[in-house]
Write an enzyme that holds these catalytic residues in place. Sequence first.
Site, PDB file in Angstrom:
ATOM      1  N   SER A  46       0.833  -1.192   0.000  1.00  0.00           N
ATOM      2  CA  SER A  46       0.000   0.000   0.000  1.00  0.00           C
ATOM      3  C   SER A  46       0.874   1.252   0.000  1.00  0.00           C
ATOM      4  O   SER A  46       0.531   2.263  -0.616  1.00  0.00           O
ATOM      5  CB  SER A  46      -0.952   0.003   1.197  1.00  0.00           C
ATOM      6  N   GLU A  47       2.026   1.176   0.685  1.00  0.00           N
ATOM      7  CA  GLU A  47       3.003   2.264   0.635  1.00  0.00           C
ATOM      8  C   GLU A  47       4.401   1.679   0.771  1.00  0.00           C
ATOM      9  O   GLU A  47       4.608   0.701   1.486  1.00  0.00           O
ATOM     10  CB  GLU A  47       2.770   3.285   1.763  1.00  0.00           C
ATOM     11  N   THR A  48       5.353   2.265   0.062  1.00  0.00           N
ATOM     12  CA  THR A  48       6.768   1.982   0.241  1.00  0.00           C
ATOM     13  C   THR A  48       7.429   3.279   0.681  1.00  0.00           C
ATOM     14  O   THR A  48       7.210   4.334   0.070  1.00  0.00           O
ATOM     15  CB  THR A  48       7.409   1.470  -1.060  1.00  0.00           C
TER      16      THR A  48
END
Length: 297
Positions: A46-48
Amino acid sequence: MPETSFVYVDVFASAPLTGAPLTLVTDADGLTDPQMRAIAREFNQSETTFVQSPTRPGATRRLRSFTPTGEEVYGAGHNALGAWLWLAGPGGLDGGGDFTQEIGEDVLPVHVRHDDGRVVVTMEQSPPVFGAVVSDRAGLAAALGLREEDLVADRPAQVVSTGAGHLLVPVRDRAAVDRAAPDDARLTAALRQVGGEGCYLYTGDTVDKDATAYARFFNPAMGIAEDPATGTAAGPLAALLAAGEPGGQGEVTVIVEQGHSMGRPSRITVTVAGPRVRVSGSGLVVARGTMTLPEAS
C-alpha cells in the site's frame, strides 16, 4: 549493477505476519523520483517508504512514501511509524529519545521508547482540519456496496485531516463494515466530490472490549484496494470522536482495530488533547534484502 537495501516491517503488530506490512528502503539519498516510483510499483505494498537525509532545519530524517501507482502520499501513519521502528534499532539511532521527521512540508515530532523489549513509537500529526460532509448518503452507501440503512443515521460522513484528508464513514455495526465491497470508480468519484483521499469505515462495535472503534480503509484512487492499518486515518477518526466528547476538554485516548477482515489484525492507539494528535504503535522487522536496480540512463 547498482543495488539498494530494504527491510519489511510489520507495523501496528505484536507478531510477524500481522498488522500493516511496509517496505522500507533504508538509504534512499541516491535515488531519483522515477526510481522510487518504480520501486514502489515493484513491491506493490500500500506504501513503500524511503529514508533520506533531511532538507529542512531541525529534522532528523526525511521520509518519502509512494503507493503502487506512483502517487506520493504524506501524513504520519504506518508509513512513517515503520521507518522509526527500524531507525530506533538497526537504523543506527540506538535507543529511545525525541526526534523529528520531515514529511512533505512538515517537520513533526517523534518519540521512541523501549517497553519490555519492544520499540514503541509515538508520532505527532498535524492539527485536525474538519472538512466537507457527504450529502448523497444513498450514493455513498451504494459506492461502498452497502445499503443506506447500514450507515449511522444521525452522524454524517465527513472528511477530516491530520496531515491527509480521509472520508470517515460511520457504519451501524461490525457485520456491515465487513460486508462492504467498494465499487472503485464510484467510490473514487464520491471521494473527489468532497476532497477526500481515502475512505475509513468505522463502528463502535469492536472485537475487544477496550477498543473504541473497528475500521476498514479503502483508497482506490491511490491504488490501495484495502489497507490493514492506517495511522493517517486513525488520527482523524480519533480527532472526530474526541470533538464529540462532552466539554471537549482533556486528553482522549482512542484505540482503533483494523485489518481483521484481511487476516492481519492491528491496533492503533491515538491520543487527542485539543489540537494535538499523537499516534502510537509498535511492530517488528520481519525480512531484509537487497534489490538490483537498472543502470542510470
